[in-house]
Motif scaffolding. Sequence first.
Motif, short mmCIF file in Angstrom:
data_model
loop_
_atom_site.label_atom_id
_atom_site.label_comp_id
_atom_site.label_asym_id
_atom_site.label_seq_id
_atom_site.Cartn_x
_atom_site.Cartn_y
_atom_site.Cartn_z
N MET A 1 0.89 -1.42 -0.15
CA MET A 1 0.04 -0.09 0.02
C MET A 1 1.02 1.23 -0.10
N GLU A 2 0.47 2.17 -0.84
CA GLU A 2 1.34 3.29 -1.00
C GLU A 2 0.22 4.56 -0.48
N ILE A 3 0.34 5.25 0.60
CA ILE A 3 -0.13 6.30 1.13
C ILE A 3 0.36 7.55 1.54
N PHE A 4 -0.37 8.64 1.60
CA PHE A 4 0.10 9.95 1.91
C PHE A 4 -0.42 10.48 3.17
N SER A 5 -1.45 9.71 3.40
CA SER A 5 -2.18 10.23 4.94
C SER A 5 -1.12 10.34 6.22
N THR A 6 -1.33 11.32 6.86
CA THR A 6 -0.49 11.49 8.23
C THR A 6 -1.18 11.11 9.40
N ARG A 7 -2.38 10.33 9.30
CA ARG A 7 -3.13 9.93 10.44
C ARG A 7 -2.58 8.96 11.19
N THR A 8 -2.36 8.75 12.32
CA THR A 8 -1.80 7.79 13.08
C THR A 8 -2.71 6.58 13.00
N ASN A 9 -1.93 5.34 12.87
CA ASN A 9 -2.38 4.21 12.70
C ASN A 9 -3.30 3.94 11.63
N ILE A 10 -3.21 4.80 10.64
CA ILE A 10 -4.48 5.02 9.61
C ILE A 10 -4.51 3.34 8.86
N VAL A 11 -3.19 2.89 8.55
CA VAL A 11 -3.30 1.57 7.84
C VAL A 11 -4.05 0.40 8.58
#
Length: 235
Positions: free
Chosen positions: A178-188
């Motif tokens: 998974m490639e992701i740009f979100s900075t939210r904690t534990n989002i994955v």
Amino acid sequence: MIRLNKYVANSGVCSRREADIYISAGSVTVNGKPVIEMGYKVKLTDQVKFDGRLLNPIKKEYVLLNKPKDFTTAARNEHGRRTALGLISKATKTELLPVGKLSKDTTGLLLFTNDGDLTKRLNSPKNGLRKIFHIELSKPLRSADLKKIQEGILVDENVIKVQDVSFVDKAPKNQVGMEIFSTRTNIVQRIFETLGYEIVKLDRVVYAGLTKKDLPRGHWRYLTEQEVVNLGMIK
């Protein structure tokens, strides 16, 4: 006492050799007065300015760790827990702090630095740094659920968009990239929990252009000058 050219170089303005040129040109002041003397020494308490800008003589350092599982990113060793900071203790005598956090069970890239400005920029939600994770689930991921993630999934009343998600080539269907740009904690973790999956292993393999190439688990390395320049371009 510290040589003025080293003081200027440590602040990140330029190299030590270049600092000598700026000093001889009168661009550096100490306590309000220009100093052009080569080899001049200053105290850490002196006020040193370059072209009117106040300098900080603490050398900025950058260490990249491939964090193993069961190491916390907490700054202190609490209740006997092993810390990621302990793994880089021999890298420098300077106090470094992690940029962001990885959960105790998450492995992979973790950056440490004393560069407060860079840390602030990398942690800013507006930047959305590129991160790539290798994920192993407790059961195979259904193609329908993979499509849901690709199209954008509702997590805690917010639609989360990922840049890319796919099965890992030549691996069981419980392994996903998974490639992701979100900075939210534990989002994955939250994405897969929303769909009813448990993550068995979570490994961050790319972070802000940094990779795990030639960096075994549990080992660390200093960033190259070019890597520091690249990170510095993030506004």
